[in-house]
Enzyme design. Structure first.
Site, PDB file in Angstrom:
ATOM      1  N   ASP A 153      40.400  14.673 -15.795  1.00  0.00           N
ATOM      2  CA  ASP A 153      41.501  15.305 -15.063  1.00  0.00           C
ATOM      3  C   ASP A 153      42.874  14.707 -15.360  1.00  0.00           C
ATOM      4  O   ASP A 153      43.884  15.381 -15.231  1.00  0.00           O
ATOM      5  CB  ASP A 153      41.242  15.206 -13.537  1.00  0.00           C
ATOM      6  CG  ASP A 153      41.007  13.780 -13.064  1.00  0.00           C
ATOM      7  OD1 ASP A 153      41.059  12.858 -13.899  1.00  0.00           O
ATOM      8  OD2 ASP A 153      40.763  13.577 -11.860  1.00  0.00           O
ATOM      9  N   HIS A 154      42.905  13.452 -15.824  1.00  0.00           N
ATOM     10  CA  HIS A 154      44.206  12.775 -15.917  1.00  0.00           C
ATOM     11  C   HIS A 154      44.941  13.016 -17.239  1.00  0.00           C
ATOM     12  O   HIS A 154      46.112  12.687 -17.342  1.00  0.00           O
ATOM     13  CB  HIS A 154      44.020  11.266 -15.738  1.00  0.00           C
ATOM     14  CG  HIS A 154      44.025  10.844 -14.298  1.00  0.00           C
ATOM     15  ND1 HIS A 154      43.119  11.328 -13.387  1.00  0.00           N
ATOM     16  CD2 HIS A 154      44.834   9.995 -13.613  1.00  0.00           C
ATOM     17  CE1 HIS A 154      43.370  10.789 -12.200  1.00  0.00           C
ATOM     18  NE2 HIS A 154      44.404   9.987 -12.311  1.00  0.00           N
ATOM     19  N   ASP A 211      39.983   5.101  -9.126  1.00  0.00           N
ATOM     20  CA  ASP A 211      41.239   5.815  -8.915  1.00  0.00           C
ATOM     21  C   ASP A 211      41.703   5.553  -7.489  1.00  0.00           C
ATOM     22  O   ASP A 211      40.891   5.550  -6.558  1.00  0.00           O
ATOM     23  CB  ASP A 211      41.043   7.318  -9.129  1.00  0.00           C
ATOM     24  CG  ASP A 211      42.385   8.030  -9.121  1.00  0.00           C
ATOM     25  OD1 ASP A 211      42.983   8.164 -10.209  1.00  0.00           O
ATOM     26  OD2 ASP A 211      42.851   8.421  -8.028  1.00  0.00           O
ATOM     27  N   ARG A 216      52.269  10.543  -4.200  1.00  0.00           N
ATOM     28  CA  ARG A 216      53.102   9.441  -4.684  1.00  0.00           C
ATOM     29  C   ARG A 216      54.422   9.954  -5.208  1.00  0.00           C
ATOM     30  O   ARG A 216      54.449  10.982  -5.874  1.00  0.00           O
ATOM     31  CB  ARG A 216      52.392   8.748  -5.840  1.00  0.00           C
ATOM     32  CG  ARG A 216      51.810   7.475  -5.378  1.00  0.00           C
ATOM     33  CD  ARG A 216      51.041   6.669  -6.287  1.00  0.00           C
ATOM     34  NE  ARG A 216      50.157   5.941  -5.385  1.00  0.00           N
ATOM     35  CZ  ARG A 216      49.172   5.180  -5.751  1.00  0.00           C
ATOM     36  NH1 ARG A 216      48.936   5.004  -7.018  1.00  0.00           N
ATOM     37  NH2 ARG A 216      48.437   4.566  -4.864  1.00  0.00           N
ATOM     38  N   SER A 254      47.451  -4.826  -9.174  1.00  0.00           N
ATOM     39  CA  SER A 254      46.269  -3.966  -9.207  1.00  0.00           C
ATOM     40  C   SER A 254      45.160  -4.621 -10.022  1.00  0.00           C
ATOM     41  O   SER A 254      45.423  -5.326 -10.996  1.00  0.00           O
ATOM     42  CB  SER A 254      46.632  -2.599  -9.783  1.00  0.00           C
ATOM     43  OG  SER A 254      47.149  -2.782 -11.071  1.00  0.00           O
ATOM     44  N   ARG A 289      42.995  -4.957 -12.673  1.00  0.00           N
ATOM     45  CA  ARG A 289      42.960  -4.328 -13.994  1.00  0.00           C
ATOM     46  C   ARG A 289      42.065  -5.175 -14.885  1.00  0.00           C
ATOM     47  O   ARG A 289      42.420  -6.315 -15.195  1.00  0.00           O
ATOM     48  CB  ARG A 289      44.397  -4.292 -14.509  1.00  0.00           C
ATOM     49  CG  ARG A 289      44.628  -3.339 -15.615  1.00  0.00           C
ATOM     50  CD  ARG A 289      46.091  -3.188 -15.893  1.00  0.00           C
ATOM     51  NE  ARG A 289      46.810  -2.499 -14.830  1.00  0.00           N
ATOM     52  CZ  ARG A 289      48.133  -2.402 -14.799  1.00  0.00           C
ATOM     53  NH1 ARG A 289      48.867  -2.966 -15.721  1.00  0.00           N
ATOM     54  NH2 ARG A 289      48.732  -1.762 -13.816  1.00  0.00           N
TER      55      ARG A 289
END
Ligand code: SF4
Length: 780
Positions: free
Chosen positions: A126-127, A191, A473, A668, A670
């Site tokens: 989807d991204h 996500d 966002r 975040s 990562r």
């Protein structure tokens, strides 16, 4: 009258259960988690059993969030449970990955040597779909451009028994809500907006790829025991006010950091006035306040949605378990918020931050006061946050009213359906035609402009302008990479109406527009159907289930690809005491995961460790010269970039260390920030203190994550020092190691190093990584 303590009451209950041996157990009924998966059942029995133990230990009423979280504990007897303090080891029911983050997660999982994931897992494309000219053509382009990534994901999911949702299927969170979420479940997703599934009563958390790999590989998932924020909803939602306005209001109250480390639990009589997809909207955008997740108690609106999505069996099963799908009477919350839905006004949040909340009635005034660009350039509805049938049908009611007055949209107007099912249903029901009739552009079922996949042409970079979206966002540049774009967030209703007003100062509740007949009119209150009256149309079949014969599938990775690269296992520890190691960089001040592994243009390499490692620590400030990405190569004496210098050492067989300051690796989670230094030949990261998640990620990759036992010893380190690390031959939990600093002038000093490795993590180090260990174990 007797007032039994919880402990006594539980003991009595268990005794009674013991005597009534024939009493049915909730686990006697087998209900599949999803219609798309065979053999994976909802495990309410585990929640029931875990809670019996936890209630005994805690002797207090539990909130809903606690019930579901503690109901998934790996060790309910031994687990330390202190909200906001202890770290829980949990067993989620499932994992979901989106296409951008799935690449490295799958590459790592492949190194674990397992032939299938330990829990049901799905991957969603989807991204990577850029919005340009409209759904069909944009999708075809994306399939062409991203072919190698999609081929890899399609074959890797097939090989390892995962569900694969092809490009065009829709946005991860919408697909999860439609097919996989269930009340009382726990899932993790790679996500941030995974909490969307809280709309169906699930504890659903956004995590980094490393966590997903752990759970897929059968390890427990670690989470700081969440605090719980209770939001009590009273009154009834109606008129222009929508579920979106609940979260816009909550974001204004709690701000972008206010939910950190907490689960936001909604409750109260107002909940019944919210649709299931509306509750999902609220939970989805809870990510904007930093919440671990958000959730709602099981209710009839969830049953309606489950029935509409052909999961009536789950609705019935949840009904039997309803006592554990709501908070106990008297449950305690760390913070309490009251919202009366009958008094709640529509809000518009922004620009540049989702917590700047302004009630609609005050918005025009704020626009003028702050000099925000008044002209509304683009109005965008949809995304995973607001693309339900209800959202679309309410927007259509506004569109049809404007159309009846002869109006087209004044601003550009885009619509992103959240899934193929929603797209097909709104097409069948004439909504797409209604949108297009007034000038709307329907984009692909994907993230598109919400994640910056938007080839925007109507303004130049740097030109100040305003857009309004129903997304979640709105940080600077998120949608169109233009730092001067003022992005506002509101309900799809307000966004749609404003597309006709064409100005940020237009208040659709009170202001009128002039129809083509020259007469003014004011919009009626939007109306829509919570669920499609004719049922959902599934649309095209975009799901690829795992094939029966997985052995013959080979995973497609082109060795020449610059976006994907198979991982090779890291070398195990050679058993030698490391001596005379150079310091790659002594980092001064803040060093977040962004400093260690930058995002932006590097993101396209996240499936290619060698290429993305070229960003390793390029944002960190070198204490020697106060400059980023300029370090001295201790072998050649020349200055160069951090990754290049690290690679030089590695290629010459020299291990190296990094020295860092406080809270190293915050930000975040990562996994690349831990993979890259390991890939470039690093042995140890030695800091004053770590952000906990990064510390664990480093350990998983076989790095030594060490801290100065006396934080002030950081000052003793000179960037030109060579170092030894003593004590690895008797590496043990709680036992300090020793750092020998060999200064350039020939002097040396020793400082103690602390660490938080447990027995299992020491084995990770010795094996070269957690995955190496797992791979070795799965062979035995
Ligand atoms: Fe994230 Fe937006 Fe995609 Fe939702 S639609 S998953 S918020 S990028």
């Amino acid at each position: 009258m007797f007032n039994l303590s919880h402990r006594t009451a539980n003991a009595v209950r268990r005794l009674a259960a013991g005597m009534a041996t024939a009493a049915p157990r909730i686990g006697d009924t087998k209900v599949p988690m999803s219609l798309l998966e065979k053999g994976a059942y909802i495990n309410y029995q585990r929640i029931e059993d875990n809670l019996a133990i936890v209630r005994d230990r805690l002797s207090r009423p539990l909130s809903l969030a606690e019930k579901i979280v503690y109901g998934h504990l790996d060790d309910p007897h031994g687990q330390d449970i202190q909200r906001g303090v202890s770290y829980l080891k949990l067993r989620p029911d499932r994992v979901a990955c989106q296409d951008a983050t799935a690449q490295m997660a799958l590459l790592q999982f492949m190194s674990a040597g397992m032939d299938t994931a330990a829990v049901p897992t799905t991957v969603h494309c989807d991204h990577l779909i850029e919005a340009q000219i409209g759904g069909v053509k944009d999708l075809a382009r994306a399939i062409d451009i991203n072919k190698e990534v999609y081929d890899f994901l399609a074959t890797a999911t097939a090989k390892y028994g995962l569900g694969f949702w092809k490009p065009g299927s829709g946005i991860i969170h919408q697909i999860i809500l439609e097919n996989y979420a269930f009340p009382g479940g726990m899932m993790i997703g790679t996500d941030s907006h995974t909490p969307n599934a809280g709309g169906l009563g699930m504890v659903a958390c956004g995590v980094g790829g490393a966590d997903a790999v752990d759970v897929m590989a059968g390890l427990p998932w670690e989470l700081k025991c969440p605090k719980v924020i209770g939001v009590n909803l009273t009154g009834k939602i109606s008129g222009w006010t929508t579920p979106k306005d609940v979260i816009l209001k909550v974001a204004g109250i709690l701000t972008v950091k206010g939910g950190t480390g907490a689960i936001v639990e909604y409750k109260g009589p107002g909940v019944e006035s919210l649709s299931c997809t509306g509750m999902a909207t609220i939970c989805n955008m809870g990510a904007e306040i930093g919440a671990t997740t958000s959730m709602f108690p099981f209710n009839s609106r969830m049953s309606d949605y489950l029935n509409a999505t052909k999961r009536g069996d789950i609705a019935k099963y949840a009904q039997q378990f309803a006592h554990n799908l709501k908070a106990d009477e008297g449950a305690e919350y760390d913070q309490h918020i009251e919202i009366n839905l009958s008094e709640l006004e529509p809000h518009i949040n922004g620009p540049f931050t989702p917590d700047l909340a302004t009630p609609l009635s005050k918005f025009a005034e704020e626009v003028k006061k702050n000099n925000w660009p008044e002209e509304l350039k683009v109005a965008l509805i949809g995304s995973c946050t607001n693309s339900s049938y209800e959202d679309m049908s309410r927007s259509v009611s506004i569109v049809k009213e404007a159309s009846a007055h002869g109006l087209d949209v004044k601003s550009k107007f885009t619509i992103t359906p959240g899934s193929e099912q929603v797209r097909a249903t709104i097409e069948r029901d004439g909504h797409i035609a209604a949108f297009e009739n007034v000038g709307g552009l329907v984009l692909a079922n994907a993230c598109g402009p919400c994640i910056g996949q938007w080839d925007r042409q109507d303004v130049k970079k740097g030109e100040a302008n305003s857009i309004i979206t129903s997304y979640n966002r709105n940080f600077t540049g998120r949608n169109d990479a233009n730092p001067a774009t003022h992005a506002f967030v509101a309900s799809p209703d307000v966004v749609t109406a404003m597309a006709f007003g064409g100005s940020l100062t237009f208040n659709p509740m009170t202001d009128s527009l002039i129809g083509s007949d020259g007469k003014p009119f004011t919009f009626s209150e939007p109306r829509g159907d919570e669920l499609p009256p004719r049922g959902y149309d599934p649309g095209q079949d975009t799901f690829q289930p795992p094939p029966t014969d997985r052995a013959s599938v080979s995973v497609a990775v082109d060795p020449k690809s610059d976006r994907l690269q198979l991982l090779h296992p890291f070398a195990p520890w050679d058993g030698k005491t490391p001596t005379d190691l150079p310091i790659l960089i002594k980092v001064s001040g803040k060093c977040t995961t962004d400093h260690i592994s930058a995002g932006g243009p590097w993101l396209k390499y996240r499936g290619h460790l060698e290429n993305i490692s070229q960003n390793c620590l390029i944002g960190a400030i070198n204490a020697e010269n106060n400059t980023a990405n300029k370090v001295k190569n201790q072998m050649t004496g020349e200055y160069g970039g951090v990754p290049q210098t690290a690679a030089y050492y590695r290629d010459h067989g020299i291990k190296w260390v990094v020295v860092g300051d406080h809270n190293y690796g915050e930000g975040s989670s990562r996994e690349h920030a831990a993979l890259e230094p390991r890939f470039l030949g690093g042995l140890a990261i030695i800091v004053r203190s770590f952000a906990r998640i990064h510390e664990t990620n480093l350990k998983k990759q076989g790095m030594l994550a060490l801290t100065f036992a006396n934080p002030e010893d950081y000052e003793k380190v000179k960037p030109s020092d060579r170092v030894d690390i003593l004590g690895l031959d008797s590496f043990a939990p709680g036992k300090n190691l020793t750092l020998v600093l060999r200064h350039e002038d020939g002097s040396k000093e020793e400082v103690p190093l602390a660490h938080s490795f447990n027995e299992g993590q020491i084995e990770w180090f010795k094996a070269g990584s957690a995955l190496n260990l797992m791979a070795a174990q799965s062979k035995n």
